[in-house]
Design a protein around this motif. Structure first.
Motif, PDB file in Angstrom:
ATOM      1  N   LEU A  45       0.857  -1.177   0.000  1.00 49.72           N
ATOM      2  CA  LEU A  45       0.000   0.000   0.000  1.00 49.72           C
ATOM      3  C   LEU A  45       0.899   1.235   0.000  1.00 49.72           C
ATOM      4  O   LEU A  45       0.680   2.186  -0.722  1.00 49.72           O
ATOM      5  CB  LEU A  45      -0.912  -0.006   1.227  1.00 49.72           C
ATOM      6  CG  LEU A  45      -1.942   1.094   1.318  1.00 49.72           C
ATOM      7  CD1 LEU A  45      -2.906   1.040   0.133  1.00 49.72           C
ATOM      8  CD2 LEU A  45      -2.724   0.972   2.617  1.00 49.72           C
ATOM      9  N   ASP A  46       1.921   1.182   0.834  1.00 49.87           N
ATOM     10  CA  ASP A  46       2.950   2.210   0.834  1.00 49.87           C
ATOM     11  C   ASP A  46       4.236   1.622   1.369  1.00 49.87           C
ATOM     12  O   ASP A  46       4.256   0.526   1.934  1.00 49.87           O
ATOM     13  CB  ASP A  46       2.517   3.462   1.613  1.00 49.87           C
ATOM     14  CG  ASP A  46       2.212   3.195   3.066  1.00 49.87           C
ATOM     15  OD1 ASP A  46       2.979   2.469   3.729  1.00 49.87           O
ATOM     16  OD2 ASP A  46       1.207   3.720   3.577  1.00 49.87           O
ATOM     17  N   LEU A  52       7.129  -1.275   5.339  1.00 45.86           N
ATOM     18  CA  LEU A  52       6.099  -1.413   4.309  1.00 45.86           C
ATOM     19  C   LEU A  52       4.759  -1.631   4.988  1.00 45.86           C
ATOM     20  O   LEU A  52       4.705  -2.199   6.083  1.00 45.86           O
ATOM     21  CB  LEU A  52       6.341  -2.665   3.455  1.00 45.86           C
ATOM     22  CG  LEU A  52       7.566  -2.804   2.604  1.00 45.86           C
ATOM     23  CD1 LEU A  52       7.773  -4.263   2.247  1.00 45.86           C
ATOM     24  CD2 LEU A  52       7.381  -2.009   1.333  1.00 45.86           C
ATOM     25  N   ARG A  53       3.714  -1.223   4.328  1.00 47.74           N
ATOM     26  CA  ARG A  53       2.375  -1.674   4.694  1.00 47.74           C
ATOM     27  C   ARG A  53       1.886  -2.461   3.494  1.00 47.74           C
ATOM     28  O   ARG A  53       1.924  -1.959   2.365  1.00 47.74           O
ATOM     29  CB  ARG A  53       1.437  -0.518   5.001  1.00 47.74           C
ATOM     30  CG  ARG A  53       1.751   0.145   6.326  1.00 47.74           C
ATOM     31  CD  ARG A  53       0.676   1.088   6.791  1.00 47.74           C
ATOM     32  NE  ARG A  53       0.298   2.038   5.743  1.00 47.74           N
ATOM     33  CZ  ARG A  53      -0.846   2.726   5.753  1.00 47.74           C
ATOM     34  NH1 ARG A  53      -1.708   2.588   6.729  1.00 47.74           N
ATOM     35  NH2 ARG A  53      -1.130   3.562   4.774  1.00 47.74           N
ATOM     36  N   VAL A  54       1.460  -3.699   3.743  1.00 51.34           N
ATOM     37  CA  VAL A  54       0.992  -4.552   2.660  1.00 51.34           C
ATOM     38  C   VAL A  54      -0.424  -5.019   2.933  1.00 51.34           C
ATOM     39  O   VAL A  54      -0.879  -5.061   4.075  1.00 51.34           O
ATOM     40  CB  VAL A  54       1.919  -5.781   2.440  1.00 51.34           C
ATOM     41  CG1 VAL A  54       3.334  -5.345   2.096  1.00 51.34           C
ATOM     42  CG2 VAL A  54       1.918  -6.708   3.629  1.00 51.34           C
ATOM     43  N   ILE A  55      -1.106  -5.366   1.841  1.00 47.09           N
ATOM     44  CA  ILE A  55      -2.442  -5.934   1.927  1.00 47.09           C
ATOM     45  C   ILE A  55      -2.296  -7.424   1.669  1.00 47.09           C
ATOM     46  O   ILE A  55      -1.776  -7.835   0.631  1.00 47.09           O
ATOM     47  CB  ILE A  55      -3.370  -5.301   0.881  1.00 47.09           C
ATOM     48  CG1 ILE A  55      -3.426  -3.785   1.087  1.00 47.09           C
ATOM     49  CG2 ILE A  55      -4.764  -5.923   0.958  1.00 47.09           C
ATOM     50  CD1 ILE A  55      -4.001  -3.033  -0.096  1.00 47.09           C
ATOM     51  N   ASN A  87      -1.249  -6.264  12.519  1.00 42.09           N
ATOM     52  CA  ASN A  87      -2.254  -6.624  11.516  1.00 42.09           C
ATOM     53  C   ASN A  87      -3.542  -5.917  11.880  1.00 42.09           C
ATOM     54  O   ASN A  87      -3.817  -5.701  13.057  1.00 42.09           O
ATOM     55  CB  ASN A  87      -2.594  -8.123  11.581  1.00 42.09           C
ATOM     56  CG  ASN A  87      -1.469  -9.027  11.225  1.00 42.09           C
ATOM     57  OD1 ASN A  87      -1.281  -9.350  10.066  1.00 42.09           O
ATOM     58  ND2 ASN A  87      -0.718  -9.479  12.215  1.00 42.09           N
ATOM     59  N   GLN A  88      -4.349  -5.608  10.888  1.00 41.22           N
ATOM     60  CA  GLN A  88      -5.706  -5.124  11.142  1.00 41.22           C
ATOM     61  C   GLN A  88      -6.553  -5.439   9.918  1.00 41.22           C
ATOM     62  O   GLN A  88      -6.035  -5.522   8.807  1.00 41.22           O
ATOM     63  CB  GLN A  88      -5.722  -3.624  11.445  1.00 41.22           C
ATOM     64  CG  GLN A  88      -5.391  -2.736  10.266  1.00 41.22           C
ATOM     65  CD  GLN A  88      -5.377  -1.269  10.656  1.00 41.22           C
ATOM     66  OE1 GLN A  88      -4.929  -0.924  11.740  1.00 41.22           O
ATOM     67  NE2 GLN A  88      -5.845  -0.416   9.782  1.00 41.22           N
ATOM     68  N   PRO A  89      -7.845  -5.653  10.113  1.00 40.37           N
ATOM     69  CA  PRO A  89      -8.715  -5.892   8.956  1.00 40.37           C
ATOM     70  C   PRO A  89      -8.630  -4.710   7.996  1.00 40.37           C
ATOM     71  O   PRO A  89      -8.477  -3.562   8.425  1.00 40.37           O
ATOM     72  CB  PRO A  89     -10.111  -6.006   9.566  1.00 40.37           C
ATOM     73  CG  PRO A  89      -9.868  -6.381  10.992  1.00 40.37           C
ATOM     74  CD  PRO A  89      -8.576  -5.712  11.374  1.00 40.37           C
ATOM     75  N   TYR A  90      -8.733  -5.011   6.696  1.00 40.30           N
ATOM     76  CA  TYR A  90      -8.669  -3.962   5.684  1.00 40.30           C
ATOM     77  C   TYR A  90     -10.063  -3.731   5.111  1.00 40.30           C
ATOM     78  O   TYR A  90     -11.055  -4.101   5.721  1.00 40.30           O
ATOM     79  CB  TYR A  90      -7.632  -4.330   4.615  1.00 40.30           C
ATOM     80  CG  TYR A  90      -7.262  -3.194   3.701  1.00 40.30           C
ATOM     81  CD1 TYR A  90      -6.813  -1.975   4.206  1.00 40.30           C
ATOM     82  CD2 TYR A  90      -7.371  -3.332   2.327  1.00 40.30           C
ATOM     83  CE1 TYR A  90      -6.481  -0.923   3.368  1.00 40.30           C
ATOM     84  CE2 TYR A  90      -7.034  -2.285   1.476  1.00 40.30           C
ATOM     85  CZ  TYR A  90      -6.590  -1.085   2.003  1.00 40.30           C
ATOM     86  OH  TYR A  90      -6.272  -0.051   1.162  1.00 40.30           O
ATOM     87  N   ASP A  93     -13.711  -7.961   3.372  1.00 37.21           N
ATOM     88  CA  ASP A  93     -13.619  -9.138   4.242  1.00 37.21           C
ATOM     89  C   ASP A  93     -12.544 -10.069   3.707  1.00 37.21           C
ATOM     90  O   ASP A  93     -12.469 -10.324   2.507  1.00 37.21           O
ATOM     91  CB  ASP A  93     -14.962  -9.884   4.277  1.00 37.21           C
ATOM     92  CG  ASP A  93     -15.971  -9.190   5.174  1.00 37.21           C
ATOM     93  OD1 ASP A  93     -15.556  -8.350   5.994  1.00 37.21           O
ATOM     94  OD2 ASP A  93     -17.169  -9.495   5.054  1.00 37.21           O
ATOM     95  N   GLY A  94     -11.726 -10.592   4.599  1.00 32.91           N
ATOM     96  CA  GLY A  94     -10.673 -11.511   4.205  1.00 32.91           C
ATOM     97  C   GLY A  94      -9.380 -10.826   3.809  1.00 32.91           C
ATOM     98  O   GLY A  94      -8.414 -11.493   3.480  1.00 32.91           O
ATOM     99  N   GLU A  95      -9.346  -9.498   3.853  1.00 31.63           N
ATOM    100  CA  GLU A  95      -8.114  -8.761   3.581  1.00 31.63           C
ATOM    101  C   GLU A  95      -7.602  -8.147   4.880  1.00 31.63           C
ATOM    102  O   GLU A  95      -8.380  -7.722   5.723  1.00 31.63           O
ATOM    103  CB  GLU A  95      -8.336  -7.631   2.571  1.00 31.63           C
ATOM    104  CG  GLU A  95      -8.496  -8.070   1.153  1.00 31.63           C
ATOM    105  CD  GLU A  95      -8.568  -6.881   0.205  1.00 31.63           C
ATOM    106  OE1 GLU A  95      -8.124  -7.054  -0.934  1.00 31.63           O
ATOM    107  OE2 GLU A  95      -9.075  -5.807   0.594  1.00 31.63           O
ATOM    108  N   TYR A  96      -6.270  -8.103   5.000  1.00 35.69           N
ATOM    109  CA  TYR A  96      -5.640  -7.547   6.192  1.00 35.69           C
ATOM    110  C   TYR A  96      -4.551  -6.571   5.788  1.00 35.69           C
ATOM    111  O   TYR A  96      -3.815  -6.805   4.833  1.00 35.69           O
ATOM    112  CB  TYR A  96      -5.030  -8.658   7.060  1.00 35.69           C
ATOM    113  CG  TYR A  96      -6.090  -9.548   7.628  1.00 35.69           C
ATOM    114  CD1 TYR A  96      -6.642  -9.286   8.871  1.00 35.69           C
ATOM    115  CD2 TYR A  96      -6.576 -10.632   6.898  1.00 35.69           C
ATOM    116  CE1 TYR A  96      -7.650 -10.094   9.381  1.00 35.69           C
ATOM    117  CE2 TYR A  96      -7.579 -11.445   7.402  1.00 35.69           C
ATOM    118  CZ  TYR A  96      -8.112 -11.160   8.642  1.00 35.69           C
ATOM    119  OH  TYR A  96      -9.113 -11.949   9.140  1.00 35.69           O
ATOM    120  N   LEU A  97      -4.474  -5.490   6.515  1.00 34.41           N
ATOM    121  CA  LEU A  97      -3.381  -4.546   6.367  1.00 34.41           C
ATOM    122  C   LEU A  97      -2.318  -4.974   7.365  1.00 34.41           C
ATOM    123  O   LEU A  97      -2.618  -5.178   8.545  1.00 34.41           O
ATOM    124  CB  LEU A  97      -3.878  -3.127   6.653  1.00 34.41           C
ATOM    125  CG  LEU A  97      -2.922  -1.993   6.351  1.00 34.41           C
ATOM    126  CD1 LEU A  97      -2.513  -1.999   4.873  1.00 34.41           C
ATOM    127  CD2 LEU A  97      -3.578  -0.663   6.701  1.00 34.41           C
TER     128      LEU A  97
END
Length: 128
Positions: A45-46, A52-55, A87-90, A93-97
């Motif tokens: 994501l950035d 890094l922050r990833v999805i 981690n946190q929900p993005y 549903d089923g995606e995490y940041l």
């Protein structure tokens, strides 16, 4: 995101460095205790010089050290070592940041990574 040094949740931006908004492919190798590693494909994501922050499609174990390979749209690749910080929900549903912190580690491309981030922050290369 806001910065609040009294609240250490992943919803708050606590990094003191510039982030590049960039959607790049990130391969994460999650080591398993009793078997071969699992390769997870995620999207950034950035990114910054030190993280890094990833999805991802699943949460990752916090504190886990893993190898990462970031592949830019230009085809350039960076092999890095990172630690899962949170981690946190993005959005879906089923995606995490997932927040990843990069390590200074021999045998990785961390120096080349930092140089690339600095170049992009200075606008000397095309941004994604």
């Amino acid at each position: 995101m806001t910065t609040d040094n009294n609240n250490q949740t992943p919803n708050n931006d606590l990094r003191q460095e510039y982030r590049l908004n960039a959607r790049e492919t990130v391969y994460l190798e999650e080591p398993l205790d009793n078997g071969p590693a699992t390769l997870l494909v995620s999207t950034s994501l950035d990114m910054s010089a030190n993280g890094l922050r990833v999805i991802a499609d699943c949460p990752l174990p916090e504190g886990c050290i893993m190898q990462a390979c970031v592949q830019l749209k230009t085809g350039e690749r960076f092999v890095l070592v990172c630690e899962v910080k949170w981690n946190q929900p993005y959005e879906t549903d089923g995606e995490y940041l997932v927040g990843l912190s990069l390590f200074e580690s021999e045998g990785t491309d961390i120096q080349k990574w930092k140089e690339m981030i600095a170049q992009r922050c200075n606008g000397t290369t095309a941004s994604s």
